[in-house]
Design an enzyme around this catalytic site. Structure first.
Site, short mmCIF file in Angstrom:
data_model
loop_
_atom_site.label_atom_id
_atom_site.label_comp_id
_atom_site.label_asym_id
_atom_site.label_seq_id
_atom_site.Cartn_x
_atom_site.Cartn_y
_atom_site.Cartn_z
N LEU A 33 0.83 -1.22 0.00
CA LEU A 33 0.00 0.00 0.00
C LEU A 33 0.86 1.26 0.00
CD1 LEU A 33 -2.67 -0.98 2.70
CD2 LEU A 33 -2.94 -1.04 0.22
N ASP A 42 4.50 -4.58 16.92
CA ASP A 42 4.61 -4.42 15.46
C ASP A 42 3.81 -3.21 14.99
OD1 ASP A 42 5.50 -5.40 12.83
OD2 ASP A 42 3.38 -5.75 12.48
N LYS A 62 5.30 0.44 13.22
CA LYS A 62 4.77 1.06 11.99
C LYS A 62 4.33 2.50 12.26
CE LYS A 62 3.36 -3.37 10.05
NZ LYS A 62 2.28 -4.30 9.74
N GLY A 108 1.49 -10.19 3.29
CA GLY A 108 1.51 -11.25 2.27
C GLY A 108 2.75 -11.11 1.41
#
Length: 366
Positions: free
Chosen positions: A153, A219, A223, A339
């Site tokens: 993204l 995590d 970010k 992914g």
């Protein structure tokens, strides 16, 4: 114009690294025809071994690596690149290693641009963060890391573009974890236990091998820190207030075996959170940066089903960016945030951006 040869030195041939090589092999002809770019992988490594092939790896790279890879140090890589007089060097870090991050600055000083899927460099102490950028400036090199936040993204680039166009970003909020997105999207819409959904997430590979890493909130916090620093906020990881989803009896202090057999302990507190929230609301685990109050938080919140966050499905990420010009209506970026395919594609996009930049430089100096 003559074809531009780009030499990619790939660190890490796990899920993302091997997918990246295969995507490049598959699209090589396309890049040559449409962009006049020839991408090569003269060196590929795993954590201990490197395979040197100056013409770049071909379709049989896995077999060749297994047969011919040898132990290496970063100095060997730098030396080999200099001996072979490789131009247009891009080091790609597709690992989660803290060790390779220590080599970013020497790589930059020896002519390498860097593309990374590894979050470590952008979440270490600010001194390292700033030193890295000083070296990039001094040696005129590029460092891209779009996949650090939302896999494929365009989150980092969008926030960077807004900030450096003079737009005042007031708040960034979102679901940054594909695994926690999957868990809470299902938990909110199904009459089933939290532990059952967690077990499904683990079985389907949505979580880390030890799902406590996801549930700890660290995590998501990393970010959020990356995006905060992207708009020049001087935060450290320790400044983030993290409301972990772990319980005292199910945290990192306990053995993996104890954790594995006691997951049903999650069911009662999460069920209480679910049934005591307002009507037509759902639970979401978010990271939030409030620039006005200077607060960085990672927490479980309850939002109306009708909102963008409330309508989230599957394992999607969703990031809301609030700015002065856009007011109360945020810019929303949504899609697959994890992914190997989308992450490798994001890394490849960053490689091609650097290739285009090199092309422009060459055109100027010709």
């Amino acid at each position: 114009m003559s074809t531009l040869k780009i030499n990619v030195i790939l660190f890490g041939i796990g899920n993302v690294g091997s997918t990246l090589i295969n995507q490049v092999i598959e699209s090589q002809k396309f890049f040559l025809e449409k962009r006049n770019i020839d991408l090569r992988f003269p060196i590929i490594t795993n954590s201990t071994l490197a395979f040197f092939e100056k013409e770049g790896v071909k379709n049989q790279w896995e077999a060749n690596f297994a047969q011919s890879a040898i132990p290496f140090r970063i100095e060997d890589i730098i030396e080999y690149a200099q001996e072979q007089q490789f131009e247009n060097l891009i080091a790609v870090d597709a690992t989660a290693s803290s060790e390779i991050v220590k080599s970013y600055i020497p790589l930059i000083q020896n002519g390498f641009n860097i593309v990374t899927a590894n979050k470590k460099a952008n979440t270490l102490h600010l001194d390292f963060y700033n030193e890295l950028r000083r070296n990039l400036k001094n040696f005129d090199k590029t460092f891209l890391y779009e996949t650090n936040v939302g896999a494929g993204l365009p989150v980092v680039q969008t926030i960077n573009d807004l900030h450096f166009s003079g737009e005042k970003i007031t708040k960034i909020r979102g679901v940054f974890s594909g695994s926690l997105s999957y868990i809470f999207n299902r938990f909110s819409s199904e009459e089933t236990t939290f532990s059952k959904i967690l077990a499904d997430a683990e079985k389907n590979g949505y979580t880390e091998p030890d799902s406590r890493e996801d549930l700890s909130g660290n995590d998501v916090a990393r970010k959020l820190l990356i995006l905060a620093r992207e708009i020049e906020q001087k935060f450290e990881f320790s400044d983030i207030k993290i409301a972990s989803l772990l319980l005292p009896e199910l945290n990192e202090q306990h053995s993996k075996a104890q954790y594995a057999i006691n997951k049903t302990l999650f069911d009662k507190p999460f069920n209480i959170a679910k049934i005591t929230q307002a009507q037509n609301h759902v639970l979401r685990y978010v990271g939030e940066l409030d620039v006005i109050t200077q607060k960085l938080e990672v927490k479980l919140i309850s939002v109306p089903k009708s909102t963008a966050l409330g309508q989230l499905k599957g394992a999607d990420n969703l990031i809301e960016i609030y700015t002065k010009s856009y007011g109360e209506i945020p810019i929303v970026i949504q899609g697959a945030g994890a992914g190997k395919d989308v992450t490798a594609r994001g890394v490849l996009t960053d490689i091609l951006k650097i290739a285009d930049k090199i092309k422009i430089k060459e055109a100027v100096f010709q």
